[in-house]
Design an enzyme around this catalytic site. Sequence first.
Site, PDB file in Angstrom:
ATOM      1  N   TYR A 138      34.911  42.741  33.218  1.00  0.00           N
ATOM      2  CA  TYR A 138      35.564  41.572  32.627  1.00  0.00           C
ATOM      3  C   TYR A 138      35.577  41.594  31.107  1.00  0.00           C
ATOM      4  O   TYR A 138      36.204  40.748  30.488  1.00  0.00           O
ATOM      5  CB  TYR A 138      34.872  40.296  33.109  1.00  0.00           C
ATOM      6  CG  TYR A 138      35.323  39.884  34.484  1.00  0.00           C
ATOM      7  CD1 TYR A 138      34.822  40.525  35.606  1.00  0.00           C
ATOM      8  CD2 TYR A 138      36.269  38.881  34.665  1.00  0.00           C
ATOM      9  CE1 TYR A 138      35.238  40.166  36.878  1.00  0.00           C
ATOM     10  CE2 TYR A 138      36.694  38.512  35.928  1.00  0.00           C
ATOM     11  CZ  TYR A 138      36.179  39.157  37.032  1.00  0.00           C
ATOM     12  OH  TYR A 138      36.599  38.794  38.278  1.00  0.00           O
ATOM     13  N   LYS A 192      25.948  48.688  43.500  1.00  0.00           N
ATOM     14  CA  LYS A 192      26.458  49.930  44.093  1.00  0.00           C
ATOM     15  C   LYS A 192      25.759  51.081  43.383  1.00  0.00           C
ATOM     16  O   LYS A 192      26.379  51.884  42.670  1.00  0.00           O
ATOM     17  CB  LYS A 192      27.991  49.966  43.921  1.00  0.00           C
ATOM     18  CG  LYS A 192      28.701  51.086  44.632  1.00  0.00           C
ATOM     19  CD  LYS A 192      28.878  50.870  46.117  1.00  0.00           C
ATOM     20  CE  LYS A 192      29.574  52.080  46.740  1.00  0.00           C
ATOM     21  NZ  LYS A 192      29.591  52.020  48.223  1.00  0.00           N
ATOM     22  N   ASP A 225      29.323  47.022  49.619  1.00  0.00           N
ATOM     23  CA  ASP A 225      30.131  47.187  50.842  1.00  0.00           C
ATOM     24  C   ASP A 225      29.331  46.727  52.061  1.00  0.00           C
ATOM     25  O   ASP A 225      29.845  46.007  52.929  1.00  0.00           O
ATOM     26  CB  ASP A 225      30.647  48.623  50.994  1.00  0.00           C
ATOM     27  CG  ASP A 225      29.578  49.683  50.729  1.00  0.00           C
ATOM     28  OD1 ASP A 225      28.485  49.343  50.245  1.00  0.00           O
ATOM     29  OD2 ASP A 225      29.854  50.870  51.013  1.00  0.00           O
ATOM     30  N   ASP A 249      32.725  38.217  41.947  1.00  0.00           N
ATOM     31  CA  ASP A 249      34.066  37.650  42.122  1.00  0.00           C
ATOM     32  C   ASP A 249      34.543  37.904  43.545  1.00  0.00           C
ATOM     33  O   ASP A 249      35.014  36.994  44.230  1.00  0.00           O
ATOM     34  CB  ASP A 249      35.022  38.291  41.105  1.00  0.00           C
ATOM     35  CG  ASP A 249      36.443  37.797  41.285  1.00  0.00           C
ATOM     36  OD1 ASP A 249      36.616  36.581  41.447  1.00  0.00           O
ATOM     37  OD2 ASP A 249      37.371  38.640  41.280  1.00  0.00           O
ATOM     38  N   ASP A 253      34.793  35.130  47.191  1.00  0.00           N
ATOM     39  CA  ASP A 253      35.992  34.759  47.946  1.00  0.00           C
ATOM     40  C   ASP A 253      35.721  34.929  49.441  1.00  0.00           C
ATOM     41  O   ASP A 253      36.123  34.093  50.255  1.00  0.00           O
ATOM     42  CB  ASP A 253      37.208  35.600  47.524  1.00  0.00           C
ATOM     43  CG  ASP A 253      38.061  34.888  46.476  1.00  0.00           C
ATOM     44  OD1 ASP A 253      37.504  34.078  45.705  1.00  0.00           O
ATOM     45  OD2 ASP A 253      39.284  35.138  46.420  1.00  0.00           O
TER      46      ASP A 253
HETATM   47  C1  IPM Z   1      37.319  33.274  39.725  1.00  0.00           C
HETATM   48  C2  IPM Z   1      38.695  33.764  39.445  1.00  0.00           C
HETATM   49  C3  IPM Z   1      38.720  34.370  38.033  1.00  0.00           C
HETATM   50  C4  IPM Z   1      37.724  35.508  38.004  1.00  0.00           C
HETATM   51  C5  IPM Z   1      40.109  34.821  37.569  1.00  0.00           C
HETATM   52  C6  IPM Z   1      41.134  33.704  37.667  1.00  0.00           C
HETATM   53  C7  IPM Z   1      40.078  35.394  36.191  1.00  0.00           C
HETATM   54  O1  IPM Z   1      39.100  34.681  40.397  1.00  0.00           O
HETATM   55  O2  IPM Z   1      36.873  32.333  39.046  1.00  0.00           O
HETATM   56  O3  IPM Z   1      36.658  33.803  40.629  1.00  0.00           O
HETATM   57  O4  IPM Z   1      38.077  36.644  38.324  1.00  0.00           O
HETATM   58  O5  IPM Z   1      36.579  35.243  37.655  1.00  0.00           O
HETATM   59 MN    MN Z   2      37.688  34.996  41.969  1.00  0.00          MN
END
Ligand code: IPM
Ligand code: MN
Length: 356
Positions: A138, A192, A225, A249, A253
Amino acid sequence: MSKPLRIAVIGGDGTGPEVTAEALKVLDAVSRKEGFAFETTPFDLGGERFLRTGEVLPEGTVEGLRAYDAVLLGAIGHPKVKPGILEKGLLLELRFRLDQYINLRPVKLYPGVETPLANKGPGDIDFVVVRENTEDMYCGTGGFLKKNTPDEVAVQSAVYTRKGCERCIRWAFEFTRRRANPKGKKLTLVAKTNVLTFGHDLWWRTFQDVAREYPDVQTDYNHVDACCMWMVKSPESYDVIVTTNMFGDIITDLGAMLQGGLGVAAGANLNPDPGGTSMFEPMGGSAPKYTGQGVINPIAAIGAIAMLLEFSGQPAAGRRIQDAIEQVTGTRMKSQSAGQMGFSTREVGDLVVAAL
Ligand code: IPM
Ligand code: MN
């Protein structure tokens, strides 16, 4: 009476303003019940402002935000703005410049919420991811060589520092100790190390060093993984996970889906240092296709306000909101998905207020 809690509100793009409005409604209600005062200041930032004025983060904005106790962010992302401009120029810039080095993302299945995992319930899905929030891929180091030619080279590097990983790992140990999971205090490092033999070796060594200061916390290690596999197969094996920015990140999700979707997943960008300004957000994006329809789930934004209170000196109010959320998801809402809740965005906010 003590000083009012000062909150900067960035509603942002798309459905961001709709869900932050519900979060603020719940904040207003809980402040009366718990007897504390707050003030909010709206900040006009996001895609619309950028299209109107060309400004992503105007001069002085970050300095202005520093004066607040906390920031509530709705969502960033606009279909007419090229990907990366708002994400890097606004969201990541705020995380970096406010030095919010912890991204805290609870993965908690509320009662009554459907998970895609068969035979798993709220007792199984209840862990927290501590994601490093200022380094890794990042940091934006890299570049092109011979761009737009057949010989093009693109370099995008990951940067890890001892200071950056140590402060995150130490915070994660403290958090695990404080969380005191009755099933056992356990911190799992996710990385990793078999491939990223420099950067993740630094993480590994730092984790071992810091672990010695926390003999009461059990430690574990998973490659990322394998972690994705275990999160689906046996989420109950996790208490707290600490991981790098990019892996955090991705796995959060996955975690959001386990807990019923982005409509319920909230997160905190914390600067835990004295005087630091932290930022709280629903994990979902700006959802342009649902904008203005009142169908998006505000539970994640309401969860973000609960976290804001927890980390801004009003933990009882934060817990009260969490309890109210659980009553509403557990007994009233049909689904957590946009348009299928059985209620509008506003009605869900009203239900939470009624349950407080
Ligand atoms: C999150 C989002 C952000 C990230 C993006 C929008 C830059 O996916 O907050 O998880 O990758 O951190
Ligand atoms: Mn994200």
